[in-house]
Design an enzyme around this catalytic site. Structure first.
Site, PDB file in Angstrom:
ATOM      1  N   GLY A  85       0.818  -1.207   0.000  1.00 27.64           N
ATOM      2  CA  GLY A  85       0.000   0.000   0.000  1.00 27.64           C
ATOM      3  C   GLY A  85       0.849   1.253   0.000  1.00 27.64           C
ATOM      4  NE  ARG A 113      -4.638  -1.622   1.467  1.00 32.43           N
ATOM      5  CZ  ARG A 113      -3.436  -1.629   2.038  1.00 32.43           C
ATOM      6  NH1 ARG A 113      -2.517  -2.494   1.621  1.00 32.43           N
ATOM      7  NH2 ARG A 113      -3.153  -0.779   3.011  1.00 32.43           N
ATOM      8  CB  SER A 170      -4.534   6.034   3.887  1.00 32.38           C
ATOM      9  OG  SER A 170      -3.134   5.893   3.786  1.00 32.38           O
ATOM     10  CB  SER A 171      -1.152   9.300   6.932  1.00 33.15           C
ATOM     11  OG  SER A 171      -0.298   8.162   6.895  1.00 33.15           O
ATOM     12  CD  GLN A 172       0.187   4.193   2.882  1.00 33.60           C
ATOM     13  OE1 GLN A 172      -0.648   3.789   2.063  1.00 33.60           O
ATOM     14  NE2 GLN A 172       0.934   3.368   3.594  1.00 33.60           N
ATOM     15  CG  ASP A 335       1.028  -0.127  10.742  1.00 33.65           C
ATOM     16  OD1 ASP A 335      -0.079  -0.391  10.240  1.00 33.65           O
ATOM     17  OD2 ASP A 335       1.937   0.444  10.115  1.00 33.65           O
ATOM     18  NE  ARG A 413       2.428  -3.388  10.157  1.00 36.53           N
ATOM     19  CZ  ARG A 413       3.750  -3.243  10.220  1.00 36.53           C
ATOM     20  NH1 ARG A 413       4.443  -3.997  11.058  1.00 36.53           N
ATOM     21  NH2 ARG A 413       4.379  -2.365   9.463  1.00 36.53           N
TER      22      ARG A 413
END
Length: 460
Positions: A85, A113, A170-172, A335, A413
């Site tokens: 991502g 996504r 999302s911060s992305q 996360d 994760r």
């Protein structure tokens, strides 16, 4: 005492590789994480014109493109992001600041996504983007001659022409546009939009990278939407509100140099948790307690749960002790949720994890998947829309894992957090835990040496 070393930061590795590829001149990046995700980023940047030469000790020499990432002239350059991502969101914006035609595509989960906020932002900056299957999702094609700010609308309550960027999902999106903005011919002002803010610390990492590479920008904040804007120190910002932060990015080149990637707090979280749940004191080396990484919040969370920690310049030491439940808002460190969920399972009392609804659109649904994992070992878990309520079994519980098979859900994760079950098992030695995973190699996404590192936690 057990001694282990955290992997290099995945977040910084992505960002430094991108900045070096955009820079004028040759950079050397030391301690780059060698993982599936960072390999995707490096390979796409190579296709677009940057040159990467491996050096000893995990370092890379990068010949930059002077901001001229190039796509195809007639057919689009194929940019396969696999399951990353970070690669997908950051490079969609960065490649759009180049020239030519690009096709962004990946594994099936990546096409589920959302990217609609980013797609719309890039269209506002003058890029032609076509989503091939569903609007707002990859696969998508970008046709660009660079990004331009001259057609941005005047934003209400901002007082100038600017691009409002939502961080609801999302911060992305914001990070990708920040990295791309110096490539424009005029200043671009990005305003934090949307209704709420998730993963804000990752923006700090992006600004740190830009600062290190000599990009000029100004961060301004205000208390309320009707207040005046004031210059702010981005290094100390821990909480921001929508429409109360803007970043003015000046056009100009990234400056090549020599850089070192710090240790990764996300990867270190499993080692710290193993120290808390195991039988011996553990020293985790290679992480900075003054890092801007949001997952450094694990220090505070685990201390609130009763863990004993001491810190030094290059790591922390954890001494096992009984833990207790906590109430924790994890919107800025999502996360960590799978890790904290396992810690909560072996604590006394109830843990409530909240404000992480966006975890449902990660590699897997990271609310449902941890809940199912904990139920499989007998933990009582209530799944909320934005989090989890976990009834801890206490620190003295011992698990019987004979015949168990744990679902990694194609998520690194999940694999690494479930490995912690071995530390409470009577019949499984810690390094053997990978045999109980349906896909142990999924850790290659972010921590390829995880299983080897985890061997240090073998019960004698």
């Amino acid at each position: 005492m057990i001694e282990v070393t955290a992997p290099a930061s995945k977040s910084f590795s992505h960002r430094y590789l991108i900045a070096a590829a955009l820079a004028s001149g040759t950079s050397t990046i030391h301690n780059v994480l060698d993982s599936n995700d960072t390999t995707c980023t490096r390979e796409i940047l190579s296709l677009a014109g940057a040159r990467f030469t491996p050096l000893a000790g995990g370092s890379w020499q990068v010949q930059g493109t002077m901001g001229k990432l190039l796509g195809g002239k007639t057919e689009p350059l194929s940019c396969y992001v696999h399951e990353s991502g970070t690669t997908c969101r950051l490079l969609t914006a960065v490649l759009a600041s180049g020239k030519g035609n690009f096709r962004i595509h990946g594994a099936p989960r990546m096409h589920e996504r959302p990217m609609g906020f980013l797609v719309n932002a890039l269209r506002a900056l003058g890029c032609d983007i076509v989503c091939e299957e569903r609007e707002g999702f990859a696969p998508l094609q970008i046709r660009t001659r660079g990004i331009r700010a001259n057609n941005l609308p005047a934003q209400e309550h901002v007082g100038m022409h600017a691009l409002a960027v939502s961080m609801d999902e999302s911060s992305q999106y914001f990070s990708g546009l920040l990295l791309a903005s110096p490539q424009a011919e005029e200043m671009i002002t990005l305003v934090l939009g949307g209704s709420h803010v998730v993963s804000w610390p990752y923006i700090g990492l992006t600004l740190q990278c830009m600062h290190d590479f000599g990009v000029k920008f100004l961060v301004e904040t205000r208390e309320h939407v009707d207040d005046d804007w004031l210059a702010a120190d981005w290094r100390t910002l821990s909480h921001v509100e929508p429409m109360c932060l803007r970043v003015k990015v000046q056009p100009g080149p990234y400056r090549a140099g020599d850089f070192y990637v710090e240790g990764d707090w996300s990867g270190a979280s499993y080692l710290v948790a193993a120290g808390a749940l195991g039988r011996q004191a553990t020293r985790v080396k290679g992480v900075r307690t003054d890092s801007l990484q949001g997952d450094r919040a694990l220090i505070n969370i685990i201390q609130d749960m009763g863990a004993k920690l001491t810190s030094s310049d290059n790591g922390i030491t954890i001494t096992p002790t009984p833990l207790h439940g906590v109430d924790v808002d994890m919107s800025q460190c999502p996360d960590l949720v799978p890790t904290v969920a396992v810690l909560a399972a072996f604590a006394n009392g109830t843990t409530r994890i909240s404000n992480v609804a966006h975890l449902r659109i990660k590699e897997t649904d990271r609310i449902k998947a941890p809940a199912n994992a904990l139920r499989s070992i007998g933990v009582k878990v209530e799944e909320k829309e934005d989090g989890l309520v976990i009834e801890g079994m206490g620190s003295d519980v011992r698990l019987n894992l004979q015949g168990k098979r744990f679902a990694t859900s194609n998520d690194h994760r999940m694999a690494m957090s479930q490995a912690l079950f071995a530390l409470k098992a009577n019949d499984v030695r810690a390094p053997e835990m990978f045999r109980l995973m349906d896909d142990p190699k999924v850790v290659n996404k972010s921590f390829p040496d995880f299983w080897k590192t985890f061997e240090a936690f073998v019960d004698d």
